[in-house]
Write an enzyme that holds these catalytic residues in place. Structure first.
Site, PDB file in Angstrom:
ATOM      1  CE  LYS A  61     -18.172  15.448  -6.531  1.00  0.00           C
ATOM      2  NZ  LYS A  61     -17.515  14.759  -5.395  1.00  0.00           N
ATOM      3  CG  HIS A 189     -18.110   8.931  -1.859  1.00  0.00           C
ATOM      4  ND1 HIS A 189     -19.346   8.699  -1.679  1.00  0.00           N
ATOM      5  CD2 HIS A 189     -17.542  10.011  -1.663  1.00  0.00           C
ATOM      6  CE1 HIS A 189     -19.627  10.185  -1.410  1.00  0.00           C
ATOM      7  NE2 HIS A 189     -18.933  10.884  -1.528  1.00  0.00           N
ATOM      8  CD  GLU A 265     -12.113  11.172  -0.508  1.00  0.00           C
ATOM      9  OE1 GLU A 265     -13.212  11.126  -0.988  1.00  0.00           O
ATOM     10  OE2 GLU A 265     -11.089  10.119  -0.896  1.00  0.00           O
TER      11      GLU A 265
HETATM   12  C1  LIG Z   1     -17.884  14.152  -4.444  1.00  0.00           C
HETATM   13  C2  LIG Z   1     -16.994  13.352  -3.537  1.00  0.00           C
HETATM   14  C3  LIG Z   1     -16.838  13.620  -2.187  1.00  0.00           C
HETATM   15  C4  LIG Z   1     -17.906  14.462  -1.406  1.00  0.00           C
HETATM   16  O1  LIG Z   1     -19.097  13.825  -1.058  1.00  0.00           O
HETATM   17  P1  LIG Z   1     -20.072  14.211  -0.234  1.00  0.00           P
HETATM   18  O2  LIG Z   1     -21.194  13.222  -0.269  1.00  0.00           O
HETATM   19  O3  LIG Z   1     -20.412  15.701  -0.660  1.00  0.00           O
HETATM   20  O4  LIG Z   1     -19.640  14.211   1.091  1.00  0.00           O
HETATM   21  C5  LIG Z   1     -15.699  12.865  -1.726  1.00  0.00           C
HETATM   22  N1  LIG Z   1     -14.926  12.017  -2.251  1.00  0.00           N
HETATM   23  C6  LIG Z   1     -15.111  11.936  -3.870  1.00  0.00           C
HETATM   24  C7  LIG Z   1     -14.202  10.826  -4.451  1.00  0.00           C
HETATM   25  C8  LIG Z   1     -16.150  12.425  -4.214  1.00  0.00           C
HETATM   26  O5  LIG Z   1     -16.225  12.131  -5.650  1.00  0.00           O
END
Ligand SMILES: *Cc1c(COP(=O)(O)O)cnc(C)c1O
Length: 400
Positions: A61, A189, A265
């Site tokens: 994304k 996250h 991620e």
């Molecule tokens: C948006 C998102 C990410 C990426 O996060 P960053 O802060 O850009 O590294 C990873 N995992 C999930 C589930 C997300 O929603």
């Protein structure tokens, strides 16, 4: 919203000469987003180095762009998909499902089926209702439970909307066992653009405790930990380097049992520095004690991260110098919210001049709109050519 800032010093850090920006703008027209795949590769490799033993799944994304995905695919990365569209994009780049995890905690049944049809079988849930959706697919799926550990200092809080409480984990595991669904691990996250690694460290420690307890009492053998994203991009000089940021996280991960599969991620850290937005000044006006410059990109375009991502980007006016004047940078649409920055000190600009926004790869183009039917910026990929050094500008840029 934090202020944008103008840094002449940034010229030293940037990957291309000012003349190259003007050349690309002339060649392709503006607005443009230059995406440097050499930088994508450099960022991916430096995060791999900072987190040895952790598999990286790029969060599509952030910057869902074909060349970015192909660059990362060639480098051996995995991919974090969260929608049917992201699965289609990954599939069209020849990315195989064994390299994907589906991380959306709340989705339609159609999204689950799309993921399974593609061949991806790792999904994320964070509550009993979502868990029940997987009953018909229980033979095929392995789930991660997303726990809502929250960072105090993240610029973007992602634990408000998703993630169960740590206390809810045993009950969810119990329910999964009753339903015959396999839960393989935990994910979290802590929020995006976290400035200190404390939240990651705490979340790894708490996850390890939960996993150990579940192993002890035989509730579930959790053998995967997904530490999410959040790794900070260097929008300004006070952001810690990735090695420094990851060192304490690495230390905490080292305390987990050796058979636990570790994944992360990352999105922003990989994509942000790879993007440079080029806009042209289309007009100017004196209003009060400021000069307003109207440019052909704004908060409905690549600068949408000013609104959605609360982001601050270093801007530069390549090839212009002279006394600094109080300036406003405004976008092209008729809406008054479409102001990129106020109180910016810039040398005087003329219509036709280029404004370069740096660190604009993450959550910029991804959230751009076509409000007022101004087209989204065109993406021009640089640095993808075979043998190009990281960050090197190649003259054969590719427009997509
Ligand atoms: C948006 C998102 C990410 C990426 O996060 P960053 O802060 O850009 O590294 C990873 N995992 C999930 C589930 C997300 O929603």
């Amino acid at each position: 919203m934090k202020k944008l800032y103008h840094i002449e010093a940034y010229a030293k850090k940037r990957t291309c000469a000012a003349s190259h920006y003007r050349e690309l703008a002339r060649l392709y027209g503006t607005p443009l987003l230059l995406v440097d795949c050499g930088v994508i590769l450099r960022q991916y490799k430096s995060l791999c180095q900072a987190l040895p033993g952790v598999e990286l799944f790029y969060a599509i994304k952030t910057l869902p762009q074909r060349d970015v995905l192909e660059t990362l695919k060639a480098a051996g990365a995995g991919f974090d998909v969260a929608s049917c569209g992201e699965i289609d994009l990954a599939a069209s780049c020849g990315i195989t499902p064994d390299r994907c995890i589906h991380t959306h905690p709340v989705k339609k049944v159609a999204d689950i089926e799309k993921g399974l049809d593609f061949g991806c079988n790792i999904f994320v849930v964070d509550n009993p209702f979502e868990l029940e959706k997987f009953v018909p697919y229980r033979q095929e799926v392995r789930l991660l439970l997303r726990v809502g550990f929250r960072s105090r200092d993240a610029v973007v809080d992602l634990a408000r909307k998703y993630g169960c409480q740590a206390e809810d984990v045993p009950q969810l595991l119990e329910q999964a066992r009753t339903l015959g669904i396999s839960v393989t691990g935990l994910s979290f996250h802590v929020g995006s653009q976290t400035i200190s690694p404390d939240a990651h460290v705490d979340a790894v420690r708490e996850s390890a405790e939960i996993m150990a307890k579940c192993r002890q009492n035989g509730l579930a053998r959790l053998d995967m930990l997904d530490i999410g994203g959040g790794f900070p991009a260097a929008y300004s000089d006070d952001i810690p380097g990735i090695e420094e940021f990851c060192a304490p996280i690495r230390a905490e991960l080292a305390r987990l049992p050796g058979d636990v599969r570790l994944v992360a991620e990352p999105g922003r850290y990989i994509a942000a520095p790879a993007g440079t937005a080029l806009a042209s000044v289309i007009g100017k006006a004196r209003r009060g004690d400021s000069i307003w410059y109207y440019v052909d990109d704004g908060v409905y375009g690549t600068y949408s991260g000013r609104i959605y991502d609360n982001a601050t980007y270093p801007v530069e006016v390549p090839g212009r110098s002279g006394p600094l004047r109080r300036s406003v940078l405004a976008g092209p649409t008729c809406d008054s919210i479409d102001v990129i920055a106020e109180d910016l000190m810039l040398p005087e600009l003329e219509t036709g001049d280029i404004v370069a926004g740096h660190m604009m790869g993450a959550y910029t183009m991804a959230t751009a709109t076509e409000f007022n039917l101004f087209p989204k910026p065109r993406i021009v990929v640089v640095g993808r050519m075979e043998g190009a050094a990281a960050g090197e500008c190649v003259s054969g840029a590719i427009a997509t």
